[in-house]
Design a protein around this motif. Structure first.
Motif, PDB file in Angstrom:
ATOM      1  N   GLU A   2     -18.353  -1.704 -13.907  1.00 31.73           N
ATOM      2  CA  GLU A   2     -17.616  -0.667 -13.197  1.00 31.73           C
ATOM      3  C   GLU A   2     -16.878  -1.338 -12.062  1.00 31.73           C
ATOM      4  OE1 GLU A   2     -18.685   2.898 -10.254  1.00 31.73           O
ATOM      5  OE2 GLU A   2     -19.317   3.301 -12.325  1.00 31.73           O
ATOM      6  N   ILE A   3     -15.564  -1.265 -12.086  1.00 33.81           N
ATOM      7  CA  ILE A   3     -14.733  -1.919 -11.079  1.00 33.81           C
ATOM      8  C   ILE A   3     -13.979  -0.857 -10.310  1.00 33.81           C
ATOM      9  CG2 ILE A   3     -12.737  -3.423 -10.730  1.00 33.81           C
ATOM     10  CD1 ILE A   3     -13.721  -5.138 -13.028  1.00 33.81           C
ATOM     11  N   ASP A   4     -14.368  -0.668  -9.071  1.00 36.22           N
ATOM     12  CA  ASP A   4     -13.710   0.299  -8.186  1.00 36.22           C
ATOM     13  C   ASP A   4     -13.650   1.686  -8.826  1.00 36.22           C
ATOM     14  OD1 ASP A   4     -12.597   0.980  -5.765  1.00 36.22           O
ATOM     15  OD2 ASP A   4     -10.562   0.376  -6.313  1.00 36.22           O
TER      16      ASP A   4
ATOM     17  N   GLY B 213       1.334   2.188 -12.385  1.00 34.17           N
ATOM     18  CA  GLY B 213       0.880   3.347 -11.637  1.00 34.17           C
ATOM     19  C   GLY B 213      -0.055   3.087 -10.484  1.00 34.17           C
ATOM     20  N   GLN B 214      -0.530   1.837 -10.297  1.00 31.87           N
ATOM     21  CA  GLN B 214      -1.507   1.566  -9.243  1.00 31.87           C
ATOM     22  C   GLN B 214      -1.253   0.209  -8.593  1.00 31.87           C
ATOM     23  OE1 GLN B 214      -4.934   2.627 -12.018  1.00 31.87           O
ATOM     24  NE2 GLN B 214      -5.778   3.363 -10.076  1.00 31.87           N
ATOM     25  N   LEU B 215      -1.831   0.058  -7.396  1.00 32.54           N
ATOM     26  CA  LEU B 215      -1.904  -1.252  -6.775  1.00 32.54           C
ATOM     27  C   LEU B 215      -3.098  -1.987  -7.370  1.00 32.54           C
ATOM     28  CD1 LEU B 215      -1.440  -0.207  -3.039  1.00 32.54           C
ATOM     29  CD2 LEU B 215       0.242  -1.428  -4.425  1.00 32.54           C
ATOM     30  N   VAL B 216      -2.899  -3.227  -7.753  1.00 32.97           N
ATOM     31  CA  VAL B 216      -3.972  -4.055  -8.300  1.00 32.97           C
ATOM     32  C   VAL B 216      -4.239  -5.171  -7.298  1.00 32.97           C
ATOM     33  CG1 VAL B 216      -4.725  -5.520 -10.199  1.00 32.97           C
ATOM     34  CG2 VAL B 216      -3.306  -3.507 -10.660  1.00 32.97           C
TER      35      VAL B 216
ATOM     36  N   ARG C  78      -9.720  -0.262 -17.422  1.00 32.27           N
ATOM     37  CA  ARG C  78      -8.958   0.953 -17.692  1.00 32.27           C
ATOM     38  C   ARG C  78      -8.587   1.599 -16.367  1.00 32.27           C
ATOM     39  NH1 ARG C  78     -12.409   4.328 -20.489  1.00 32.27           N
ATOM     40  NH2 ARG C  78     -11.520   4.083 -22.571  1.00 32.27           N
ATOM     41  N   GLY C  79      -7.302   1.641 -16.053  1.00 32.16           N
ATOM     42  CA  GLY C  79      -6.852   2.277 -14.831  1.00 32.16           C
ATOM     43  C   GLY C  79      -6.654   3.767 -15.026  1.00 32.16           C
ATOM     44  N   ALA C  80      -6.072   4.417 -14.032  1.00 33.03           N
ATOM     45  CA  ALA C  80      -5.851   5.859 -14.106  1.00 33.03           C
ATOM     46  C   ALA C  80      -4.925   6.225 -15.259  1.00 33.03           C
ATOM     47  CB  ALA C  80      -5.271   6.350 -12.787  1.00 33.03           C
ATOM     48  N   ALA C  81      -3.913   5.393 -15.500  1.00 30.21           N
ATOM     49  CA  ALA C  81      -2.982   5.647 -16.601  1.00 30.21           C
ATOM     50  C   ALA C  81      -2.705   4.395 -17.421  1.00 30.21           C
ATOM     51  CB  ALA C  81      -1.659   6.187 -16.052  1.00 30.21           C
TER      52      ALA C  81
ATOM     53  N   LEU D 260      -8.356  -1.073  -7.640  1.00 34.87           N
ATOM     54  CA  LEU D 260      -7.204  -0.346  -8.159  1.00 34.87           C
ATOM     55  C   LEU D 260      -6.971   0.826  -7.226  1.00 34.87           C
ATOM     56  CD1 LEU D 260      -7.882  -0.194 -12.024  1.00 34.87           C
ATOM     57  CD2 LEU D 260      -6.789  -2.005 -10.698  1.00 34.87           C
ATOM     58  N   CYS D 261      -5.837   0.827  -6.548  1.00 36.00           N
ATOM     59  CA  CYS D 261      -5.579   1.815  -5.500  1.00 36.00           C
ATOM     60  C   CYS D 261      -4.338   2.641  -5.827  1.00 36.00           C
ATOM     61  CB  CYS D 261      -5.357   1.109  -4.154  1.00 36.00           C
ATOM     62  SG  CYS D 261      -6.708   0.039  -3.630  1.00 36.00           S
ATOM     63  N   PRO D 262      -4.286   3.874  -5.309  1.00 36.49           N
ATOM     64  CA  PRO D 262      -3.063   4.674  -5.468  1.00 36.49           C
ATOM     65  C   PRO D 262      -1.894   4.010  -4.746  1.00 36.49           C
ATOM     66  CG  PRO D 262      -4.912   6.024  -4.722  1.00 36.49           C
ATOM     67  CD  PRO D 262      -5.342   4.599  -4.593  1.00 36.49           C
ATOM     68  N   ILE D 263      -0.724   4.208  -5.272  1.00 37.91           N
ATOM     69  CA  ILE D 263       0.486   3.751  -4.602  1.00 37.91           C
ATOM     70  C   ILE D 263       0.920   4.831  -3.616  1.00 37.91           C
ATOM     71  CG2 ILE D 263       2.921   3.163  -4.897  1.00 37.91           C
ATOM     72  CD1 ILE D 263       2.200   1.949  -7.602  1.00 37.91           C
ATOM     73  N   VAL D 264       0.964   4.478  -2.351  1.00 38.00           N
ATOM     74  CA  VAL D 264       1.342   5.420  -1.291  1.00 38.00           C
ATOM     75  C   VAL D 264       2.857   5.339  -1.100  1.00 38.00           C
ATOM     76  CG1 VAL D 264       1.069   6.038   1.130  1.00 38.00           C
ATOM     77  CG2 VAL D 264      -0.904   5.183  -0.180  1.00 38.00           C
ATOM     78  N   GLU D 265       3.517   6.454  -1.226  1.00 38.02           N
ATOM     79  CA  GLU D 265       4.968   6.476  -1.107  1.00 38.02           C
ATOM     80  C   GLU D 265       5.415   5.924   0.250  1.00 38.02           C
ATOM     81  OE1 GLU D 265       8.756   9.582  -1.550  1.00 38.02           O
ATOM     82  OE2 GLU D 265       6.691  10.298  -1.799  1.00 38.02           O
ATOM     83  N   GLY D 266       6.329   4.988   0.219  1.00 39.98           N
ATOM     84  CA  GLY D 266       6.882   4.416   1.435  1.00 39.98           C
ATOM     85  C   GLY D 266       6.091   3.257   2.001  1.00 39.98           C
TER      86      GLY D 266
END
Length: 228
Positions: free
Chosen positions: A138-140, A53-56, A171-174, A211-217
């Protein structure tokens, strides 16, 4: 290796994972230097890839190359060793893992995951086992926990080597992620001594961990994460 890989059949998956490993290797080669803007040569490159679910992303020291990568439906593992070494014969290894959806389990905490991985060393060397918690992080913006674990001698090893590993569970978002930096050396009949300065520097060398959101495209090198 006692702790650095999830319960996957590494050798069986090598052929299927070869293309994915090569994709990551090319990404690492084109990532931004960790010391961009400095006159000094970079000490690391930004290793970044989508894991569930995320960019690592983290700083991977120069000299490490991806030797193995295996994504499955619910687990992910990537192992990097020093250039010239192999997945079976190495002195240092940096491992990234992912466990899909595990963050939804309230009973799993970063501390529980990190110490659970560290417990693998106890099975590998009951007489020379070491586990030293480094504490919560605390990481990001995400909860994490770090521990040092190791063996004076890995009982099952042919050469009787020692092994120490820095284990960071996040622990990431999901999902849950780990980053682990392991080192092998000559074996000893004693519990391994900890060089606190060296391992503190290695923890710092992996930063920034993101840990970053995955941006569509969006494609590599994922500027929305690397450049923020």
């Amino acid at each position: 290796m006692p702790s650095s890989r999830l319960q996957t059949n590494r050798r069986a998956g090598r052929r299927a994972a070869h293309a994915a490993a090569m994709t990551f290797a090319l990404l690492a080669a084109t990532a931004q230097p960790a010391e961009a803007g400095s006159d000094r040569p970079p000490a690391s490159l930004t290793a970044i890839s989508p894991i569930f679910g995320q960019l690592v992303a983290f700083s991977q020291p120069l000299g490490f190359v991806v030797a193995f990568e295996q994504p499955t439906a619910d687990q992910y593992i990537r192992e990097a060793v020093l250039k010239g070494e192999t997945i079976d014969d190495w002195s240092q290894m940096i491992t990234v893992t992912g466990a899909k959806g595990l963050a939804a389990d309230a009973s799993v905490t970063p501390k529980a995951l990190a110490t659970g991985l560290a417990a693998g060393f106890r099975n590998a060397c009951p007489d020379t086992h070491l586990a030293q918690p480094l504490g919560s992080l605390e990481i990001d913006g995400h909860d994490a926990f770090a521990v040092l674990a190791g063996c004076g001698t890995v009982d099952s090893s042919a050469d009787g080597h020692s092994e120490l590993a820095l284990i960071i569970a996040i622990r990431g978002a999901a999902d849950y992620y780990t980053i682990q930096w392991a080192e092998r050396d000559e074996g000893s009949d004693d519990i391994p001594a900890i060089d606190e300065t060296k391992w503190t520097e290695r923890l710092e060398a992996l930063n920034p961990i993101r840990l970053c959101p995955i941006v569509e495209g969006e494609k590599a090198p994922y500027p929305s994460c690397v450049d923020r």
